[in-house]
Design an enzyme around this catalytic site. Structure first.
Site, PDB file in Angstrom:
ATOM      1  N   GLY A  72       0.788  -1.246   0.145  1.00  0.00           N
ATOM      2  CA  GLY A  72       0.037   0.067   0.007  1.00  0.00           C
ATOM      3  C   GLY A  72       0.811   1.173   0.072  1.00  0.00           C
ATOM      4  N   THR A  73       1.916   1.187   0.614  1.00  0.00           N
ATOM      5  CA  THR A  73       2.791   2.491   0.940  1.00  0.00           C
ATOM      6  C   THR A  73       3.436   2.774  -0.611  1.00  0.00           C
ATOM      7  OG1 THR A  73       3.445   1.709   3.185  1.00  0.00           O
ATOM      8  CG2 THR A  73       4.919   3.446   2.183  1.00  0.00           C
ATOM      9  N   ASN A 151      -7.611   3.955   9.295  1.00  0.00           N
ATOM     10  CA  ASN A 151      -7.265   2.800  10.028  1.00  0.00           C
ATOM     11  C   ASN A 151      -7.541   2.715  11.205  1.00  0.00           C
ATOM     12  OD1 ASN A 151      -5.171   4.767   9.038  1.00  0.00           O
ATOM     13  ND2 ASN A 151      -4.051   3.596  10.452  1.00  0.00           N
ATOM     14  N   HIS A 201      -2.100  -7.552   2.090  1.00  0.00           N
ATOM     15  CA  HIS A 201      -2.327  -7.940   3.718  1.00  0.00           C
ATOM     16  C   HIS A 201      -3.272  -7.324   4.543  1.00  0.00           C
ATOM     17  CE1 HIS A 201       0.090  -4.955   6.232  1.00  0.00           C
ATOM     18  NE2 HIS A 201       0.282  -4.394   5.237  1.00  0.00           N
ATOM     19  N   THR A 237      10.656  -7.903 -11.928  1.00  0.00           N
ATOM     20  CA  THR A 237      10.063  -9.035 -12.073  1.00  0.00           C
ATOM     21  C   THR A 237       8.817  -9.169 -11.165  1.00  0.00           C
ATOM     22  OG1 THR A 237      12.099 -10.052 -13.032  1.00  0.00           O
ATOM     23  CG2 THR A 237      10.154 -11.669 -12.200  1.00  0.00           C
ATOM     24  N   CYS A 325       4.503   5.286  19.934  1.00  0.00           N
ATOM     25  CA  CYS A 325       5.839   5.609  20.774  1.00  0.00           C
ATOM     26  C   CYS A 325       6.743   6.742  20.062  1.00  0.00           C
ATOM     27  CB  CYS A 325       6.379   4.713  20.991  1.00  0.00           C
ATOM     28  SG  CYS A 325       7.764   4.755  22.629  1.00  0.00           S
TER      29      CYS A 325
HETATM   30  C1  LIG Z   1      -1.616  -0.658   6.044  1.00  0.00           C
HETATM   31  C2  LIG Z   1      -2.068   0.560   5.438  1.00  0.00           C
HETATM   32  C3  LIG Z   1      -1.255   1.328   4.621  1.00  0.00           C
HETATM   33  C4  LIG Z   1       0.035   0.565   4.116  1.00  0.00           C
HETATM   34  O1  LIG Z   1      -0.031  -0.426   3.561  1.00  0.00           O
HETATM   35  P1  LIG Z   1       1.197  -1.385   3.341  1.00  0.00           P
HETATM   36  O2  LIG Z   1       0.854  -2.592   2.602  1.00  0.00           O
HETATM   37  O3  LIG Z   1       1.650  -2.004   4.838  1.00  0.00           O
HETATM   38  O4  LIG Z   1       2.468  -0.589   3.032  1.00  0.00           O
HETATM   39  C5  LIG Z   1      -1.415   2.317   3.891  1.00  0.00           C
HETATM   40  N1  LIG Z   1      -2.694   2.984   4.163  1.00  0.00           N
HETATM   41  C6  LIG Z   1      -3.713   2.553   5.091  1.00  0.00           C
HETATM   42  C7  LIG Z   1      -4.865   3.321   5.362  1.00  0.00           C
HETATM   43  C8  LIG Z   1      -3.288   1.144   5.877  1.00  0.00           C
HETATM   44  O5  LIG Z   1      -4.134   0.881   6.897  1.00  0.00           O
END
Ligand SMILES: *Cc1c(COP(=O)(O)O)cnc(C)c1O
Length: 387
Positions: A72-73, A151, A201, A237, A325
């Site tokens: 996601g990042t 989140n 994930h 790849t 933290c």
């Molecule tokens: C977990 C999350 C991400 C990051 O996703 P990754 O696959 O862990 O890099 C980005 N945005 C939100 C809202 C998330 O909950």
């Protein structure tokens, strides 16, 4: 002890059917999808199937609009990067005060590089200030990036309305939908969203795979260059097995969407209601009228979330606190601070996030174990008095 896993917004269990779909790509089907021979080429076909499965869950017009990434990042970074390349003369970027670190830290970095950043605030329920957003859009704005679902609290932003404002002004709209995908229905064909991030994930696919939706016609410059993979939009790849797994997980999410919004939502609502009725001085964070079905953020006043987590951990209950933290001191999360949650409550915030694998019996465990934990901690707290 099998855990009572209520931390699904942090990561999810890989579904059995996802693992099963992935396994052949480690063993007999290990070919490189870019190879000329049939042995590799058949893998490329399977990646296409996964692309269609992702597109279908999103309600995208075409599978060509899906780009596979590593997480996601990366999807977030690639989306913003593309917008900056598309409009190199524009130096203004807009986001919200409650974004995930993947966007928050990226925008902070861009601010240091000289971009003008407008960060739109939220109210005490986590709702976006739409008036301020509308006033902030100008000719210098390259992109608006607003998450779909938060989140920490599960609060949903009105992405349709945000996208409409952006489109009227010819500004690209990206949404970090990592928490929303698979939990709420989407139909990107009919929605004014140009770019959308998701992550494997968070929806029962493996860690280390994600996707970026790029609406047809949206200008896109690759973030990672090299080979011709992903139609030249992302070199490297392919993480074949994980991509196949992400596709399978999207198919499963489509099938389980109704269950997520009925059974999971009902479990979450019961957990929340029981905790609120059994424990004094606690409240739910977020927009109760527009919220993910699986997320529950509760603040217990006058105690520390970390202490609650440690004591729940002894019963195998896994959840998250609303603190991060930073530099040795436990600061309440930027999300709770942006919502103006008082310090005495923000410190005692716990996030429960459910999935289709949770059971009513697990809710019963939390409903039984948590009230005495809160009571014990408050009895030790110098700030708490029963009167
Ligand atoms: C977990 C999350 C991400 C990051 O996703 P990754 O696959 O862990 O890099 C980005 N945005 C939100 C809202 C998330 O909950």
């Amino acid at each position: 002890m099998t855990p009572v896993y209520l931390d699904n917004n942090a990561t999810t269990r890989v579904a059995d059917e996802v693992i099963e779909a992935m396994l052949p790509y480690f063993t007999e089907l290990y070919g490189n999808p870019s190879s000329m021979h049939t042995f590799g080429g058949q893998v490329a076909q399977k990646i296409q199937t996964a692309r269609q499965q992702v597109a279908s869950l999103l309600g995208a017009a075409s599978s060509d609009e899906i780009l596979f990434t590593s997480c996601g990042t990366e999807s977030d970074a690639a989306a913003v990067h593309a917008a900056l390349r598309a409009f190199p003369e524009r130096k203004h970027l807009i986001t919200s005060t409650v974004e995930h670190p993947a966007i928050k830290a990226l925008f902070e970095k861009l601010a240091k590089e000289g971009f003008r950043i407008t960060t739109i605030p939220v109210d005490t329920r986590g709702r976006l200030n739409m008036d301020l957003l509308e006033k902030s859009l100008d000719e210098d704005t390259a992109i608006v990036s607003m998450m779909w679902a938060n989140n920490e609290t599960g609060t949903l932003f009105p992405v349709e309305a945000i996208g409409k404002l952006c489109r009227e002004k010819g500004i690209l709209f990206h949404t970090d939908a990592v928490q929303a995908v698979g939990k709420i229905p989407m139909d990107l064909k009919t929605m004014p969203i140009d770019l959308l991030s998701l992550s494997g994930h968070k929806l029962h696919a493996p860690k280390g795979v994600g996707a970026l939706y790029i609406r047809k016609g949206t200008p896109f410059t690759p973030y990672i260059v090299g080979g011709h993979q992903e139609h030249g939009r992302r070199a490297g790849t392919e993480n074949v097995a994980s991509i196949i797994g992400l596709g399978r997980a999207c198919l499963m999410a489509e099938e389980k969407m109704a269950e997520e919004n009925t059974r999971v939502r009902a479990m979450r609502d019961r957990l929340e209601k029981e905790l609120l009725s059994r424990i004094p001085k606690c409240f739910v964070n977020g927009d109760l009228d527009a919220r993910l079905p699986n997320t529950c953020s509760i603040s217990f006043e006058y105690i520390e979330g970390e202490a609650i987590l440690l004591m729940m951990n002894q019963y195998g209950i896994c959840a998250s606190s609303g603190s991060a933290c930073t530099s040795g001191s436990l600061e309440p999360s930027h999300v709770l601070r942006a919502m103006g949650v008082p310090h005495t409550a923000a410190h005692g915030t716990i996030r429960f996030s459910l999935s289709i694998y949770n059971t009513e019996a697990e809710m019963d465990t939390v409903i039984e174990k948590l009230p005495p934990i809160v009571k014990r901690l408050r009895d030790m707290s110098p700030f708490w008095s029963d009167s």
